[in-house]
Design a protein around this motif. Structure first.
Motif, PDB file in Angstrom:
ATOM      1  N   TRP A  52      88.458  31.796  40.881  1.00 18.74           N
ATOM      2  CA  TRP A  52      88.225  30.374  40.598  1.00 18.74           C
ATOM      3  C   TRP A  52      89.566  29.678  40.405  1.00 18.74           C
ATOM      4  O   TRP A  52      90.371  30.068  39.549  1.00 18.74           O
ATOM      5  CB  TRP A  52      87.372  30.243  39.347  1.00 18.74           C
ATOM      6  CG  TRP A  52      87.029  28.831  38.987  1.00 18.74           C
ATOM      7  CD1 TRP A  52      87.717  27.998  38.158  1.00 18.74           C
ATOM      8  CD2 TRP A  52      85.906  28.079  39.457  1.00 18.74           C
ATOM      9  NE1 TRP A  52      87.103  26.776  38.079  1.00 18.74           N
ATOM     10  CE2 TRP A  52      85.981  26.795  38.865  1.00 18.74           C
ATOM     11  CE3 TRP A  52      84.851  28.365  40.316  1.00 18.74           C
ATOM     12  CZ2 TRP A  52      85.037  25.811  39.098  1.00 18.74           C
ATOM     13  CZ3 TRP A  52      83.905  27.387  40.550  1.00 18.74           C
ATOM     14  CH2 TRP A  52      83.994  26.129  39.952  1.00 18.74           C
ATOM     15  N   THR A  53      89.817  28.656  41.183  1.00 21.05           N
ATOM     16  CA  THR A  53      91.110  27.964  41.117  1.00 21.05           C
ATOM     17  C   THR A  53      90.990  26.519  40.640  1.00 21.05           C
ATOM     18  O   THR A  53      92.014  25.863  40.416  1.00 21.05           O
ATOM     19  CB  THR A  53      91.799  27.980  42.495  1.00 21.05           C
ATOM     20  OG1 THR A  53      90.941  27.367  43.469  1.00 21.05           O
ATOM     21  CG2 THR A  53      92.138  29.399  42.926  1.00 21.05           C
ATOM     22  N   GLN A  54      89.779  26.016  40.496  1.00 18.57           N
ATOM     23  CA  GLN A  54      89.620  24.645  40.023  1.00 18.57           C
ATOM     24  C   GLN A  54      89.849  24.584  38.509  1.00 18.57           C
ATOM     25  O   GLN A  54      89.778  25.606  37.819  1.00 18.57           O
ATOM     26  CB  GLN A  54      88.212  24.150  40.363  1.00 18.57           C
ATOM     27  CG  GLN A  54      87.890  24.149  41.841  1.00 18.57           C
ATOM     28  CD  GLN A  54      86.466  23.718  42.095  1.00 18.57           C
ATOM     29  OE1 GLN A  54      85.959  22.787  41.462  1.00 18.57           O
ATOM     30  NE2 GLN A  54      85.795  24.400  43.026  1.00 18.57           N
ATOM     31  N   LEU A 106      81.074  25.729  36.750  1.00 18.72           N
ATOM     32  CA  LEU A 106      81.766  26.965  37.117  1.00 18.72           C
ATOM     33  C   LEU A 106      81.059  27.725  38.242  1.00 18.72           C
ATOM     34  O   LEU A 106      80.895  28.941  38.193  1.00 18.72           O
ATOM     35  CB  LEU A 106      81.947  27.856  35.890  1.00 18.72           C
ATOM     36  CG  LEU A 106      82.954  27.333  34.852  1.00 18.72           C
ATOM     37  CD1 LEU A 106      82.934  28.180  33.595  1.00 18.72           C
ATOM     38  CD2 LEU A 106      84.366  27.288  35.441  1.00 18.72           C
ATOM     39  N   GLY A 107      80.624  26.979  39.243  1.00 18.00           N
ATOM     40  CA  GLY A 107      79.999  27.594  40.401  1.00 18.00           C
ATOM     41  C   GLY A 107      78.497  27.690  40.329  1.00 18.00           C
ATOM     42  O   GLY A 107      77.842  27.949  41.351  1.00 18.00           O
ATOM     43  N   PHE A 108      77.915  27.490  39.159  1.00 18.98           N
ATOM     44  CA  PHE A 108      76.463  27.496  39.005  1.00 18.98           C
ATOM     45  C   PHE A 108      75.951  26.080  39.272  1.00 18.98           C
ATOM     46  O   PHE A 108      76.541  25.097  38.803  1.00 18.98           O
ATOM     47  CB  PHE A 108      76.072  27.970  37.609  1.00 18.98           C
ATOM     48  CG  PHE A 108      76.386  29.425  37.362  1.00 18.98           C
ATOM     49  CD1 PHE A 108      75.438  30.400  37.599  1.00 18.98           C
ATOM     50  CD2 PHE A 108      77.649  29.806  36.927  1.00 18.98           C
ATOM     51  CE1 PHE A 108      75.734  31.740  37.384  1.00 18.98           C
ATOM     52  CE2 PHE A 108      77.960  31.146  36.709  1.00 18.98           C
ATOM     53  CZ  PHE A 108      76.992  32.116  36.945  1.00 18.98           C
ATOM     54  N   PRO A 109      74.860  25.931  40.001  1.00 15.56           N
ATOM     55  CA  PRO A 109      74.465  24.603  40.484  1.00 15.56           C
ATOM     56  C   PRO A 109      73.895  23.667  39.430  1.00 15.56           C
ATOM     57  O   PRO A 109      73.883  22.455  39.635  1.00 15.56           O
ATOM     58  CB  PRO A 109      73.414  24.915  41.553  1.00 15.56           C
ATOM     59  CG  PRO A 109      72.897  26.272  41.212  1.00 15.56           C
ATOM     60  CD  PRO A 109      74.047  27.012  40.597  1.00 15.56           C
ATOM     61  N   ALA A 110      73.405  24.195  38.302  1.00 19.76           N
ATOM     62  CA  ALA A 110      72.791  23.342  37.288  1.00 19.76           C
ATOM     63  C   ALA A 110      73.133  23.883  35.913  1.00 19.76           C
ATOM     64  O   ALA A 110      73.418  25.082  35.749  1.00 19.76           O
ATOM     65  CB  ALA A 110      71.273  23.273  37.479  1.00 19.76           C
ATOM     66  N   SER A 111      73.090  23.012  34.901  1.00 16.34           N
ATOM     67  CA  SER A 111      73.509  23.433  33.565  1.00 16.34           C
ATOM     68  C   SER A 111      72.789  22.607  32.503  1.00 16.34           C
ATOM     69  O   SER A 111      72.185  21.568  32.779  1.00 16.34           O
ATOM     70  CB  SER A 111      75.028  23.279  33.415  1.00 16.34           C
ATOM     71  OG  SER A 111      75.413  21.916  33.587  1.00 16.34           O
ATOM     72  N   ARG A 161      79.847  35.265  41.050  1.00 14.71           N
ATOM     73  CA  ARG A 161      80.371  34.054  40.410  1.00 14.71           C
ATOM     74  C   ARG A 161      81.159  34.411  39.148  1.00 14.71           C
ATOM     75  O   ARG A 161      82.220  33.848  38.882  1.00 14.71           O
ATOM     76  CB  ARG A 161      79.227  33.104  40.061  1.00 14.71           C
ATOM     77  CG  ARG A 161      78.601  32.394  41.260  1.00 14.71           C
ATOM     78  CD  ARG A 161      77.495  31.460  40.799  1.00 14.71           C
ATOM     79  NE  ARG A 161      77.005  30.647  41.899  1.00 14.71           N
ATOM     80  CZ  ARG A 161      75.727  30.602  42.297  1.00 14.71           C
ATOM     81  NH1 ARG A 161      74.813  31.323  41.662  1.00 14.71           N
ATOM     82  NH2 ARG A 161      75.363  29.840  43.306  1.00 14.71           N
ATOM     83  N   MET A 162      80.618  35.356  38.363  1.00 13.22           N
ATOM     84  CA  MET A 162      81.296  35.733  37.128  1.00 13.22           C
ATOM     85  C   MET A 162      82.539  36.571  37.407  1.00 13.22           C
ATOM     86  O   MET A 162      83.550  36.440  36.706  1.00 13.22           O
ATOM     87  CB  MET A 162      80.339  36.476  36.207  1.00 13.22           C
ATOM     88  CG  MET A 162      79.221  35.609  35.620  1.00 13.22           C
ATOM     89  SD  MET A 162      79.805  34.065  34.851  1.00 13.22           S
ATOM     90  CE  MET A 162      81.025  34.673  33.684  1.00 13.22           C
ATOM     91  N   ILE A 163      82.506  37.419  38.415  1.00 12.15           N
ATOM     92  CA  ILE A 163      83.692  38.191  38.782  1.00 12.15           C
ATOM     93  C   ILE A 163      84.839  37.250  39.132  1.00 12.15           C
ATOM     94  O   ILE A 163      86.003  37.494  38.785  1.00 12.15           O
ATOM     95  CB  ILE A 163      83.361  39.145  39.947  1.00 12.15           C
ATOM     96  CG1 ILE A 163      82.414  40.261  39.461  1.00 12.15           C
ATOM     97  CG2 ILE A 163      84.627  39.741  40.548  1.00 12.15           C
ATOM     98  CD1 ILE A 163      81.825  41.100  40.575  1.00 12.15           C
TER      99      ILE A 163
END
Length: 287
Positions: free
Chosen positions: A10-12, A174-179, A253-255
């Motif tokens: 993840w770079t953002q 963080l890459g997950f579409p909804a929160s 996603r978590m990795i």
């Protein structure tokens, strides 16, 4: 056993968070049970005996506290007896979450609820020591807990608990579409990761110190799943996971986030190292 393909890191920028002063987390261990690494992660050794944690985490926030999971309960022996014989394992019992809160002089009126990462027995058993505390669940997990055979212990301990059903906004995290942003300040954010059970979640916590945690439930049982990029053994995945394909996506996603925040699988005992225990000196009193 070949690992999963390594995802791009993840770079953002990490999501903005404004955790208030006085926010803190505490580890409340309630016991362990034994299994072999061979049954936990692909490529694990049968000689490697693991002590799976059964724990809760108290998240203190000025707007109200949450427990992430509930660990073992008062009647854990009866709860284990409800399980199919082939999944029972030797276990060691400590103090329940309720007993630890009371011993520390904690004001239970501060608790907004118990936010379950999912409703399996070793996360929900301790609800029997938290009578009257609301249980936070999303609609997918509420349905799973009501219908699936693995929800039997939850159905036994949940009567008398108000169910607080929360939903998810179309806000990627963080890459997950909804929160779901619990307090609206980015300090406690829940995302749907419905591979283990249909309503499993990950809880992201950001502290005033800048420390970030991801409490990932049973996305992987041990941190090896993140560090070695391996899934559960094939048979165990078929028995334990509702959607192995979805679980693989969320695991990747978590990795990709490893090293940017602290990842805590619910059953990895060492992953809790450094999270303080609740003491009378630390326990928050009335708001």
């Amino acid at each position: 056993m070949s690992p999963l393909a390594e995802p791009a890191t993840w770079t953002q920028p990490l999501p903005e968070a404004r955790p208030p002063a006085g926010m803190a987390i505490y580890h409340l261990p309630t016991g362990t049970y034994e299994t072999r690494a061979a049954f936990a992660v692909r490529g694990g050794s049968f000689r490697d005996k693991r002590h799976f944690a059964a724990s809760a985490v108290l998240v203190q926030h000025p707007a109200g506290d949450l427990l992430i999971d509930a660990g073992f309960g008062v009647d854990v022996a009866a709860h284990v007896a409800m399980l199919p014989r082939f999944v029972r394992a030797p276990y060691q019992v400590g103090r329940t979450v309720g007993a630890q809160l009371d011993a520390a002089g904690y004001d239970r009126g501060r608790l907004l609820g118990v936010l379950l990462t999912h409703s399996h027995w070793d996360h929900a058993s301790g609800l029997d020591s938290l009578r009257g505390t609301p249980v936070w669940m999303n609609a997918n997990e509420r349905r799973y807990a009501a219908e699936d055979p693995d929800g039997r212990v939850f159905r036994h301990v949940s009567p008398g608990h108000e169910i607080h059903e929360y939903g998810f906004d179309d806000q990627p995290y963080l890459g997950f579409p909804a929160s779901h942003d619990v307090h609206g300040d980015g300090s406690v954010v829940v995302v749907l990761a419905g591979g283990h059970t249909t309503g499993s979640v990950i809880v992201f916590v950001t502290l005033p110190s800048g420390g970030r945690y991801a409490f990932i439930g049973d996305l992987t049982w041990q941190i090896d799943g993140i560090r070695r990029r391996v899934e559960r053994p094939w048979l165990l995945s078929r028995l334990a996971d509702s959607d192995p394909h979805q679980l693989r996506q969320d695991l990747l996603r978590m990795i990709a986030l490893d090293g940017l925040l602290r990842i805590v699988p619910a059953h990895d005992l060492g992953s809790y190292d450094g999270i303080p225990r609740l003491t009378p000196e630390a326990a928050p009193r009335s708001r």
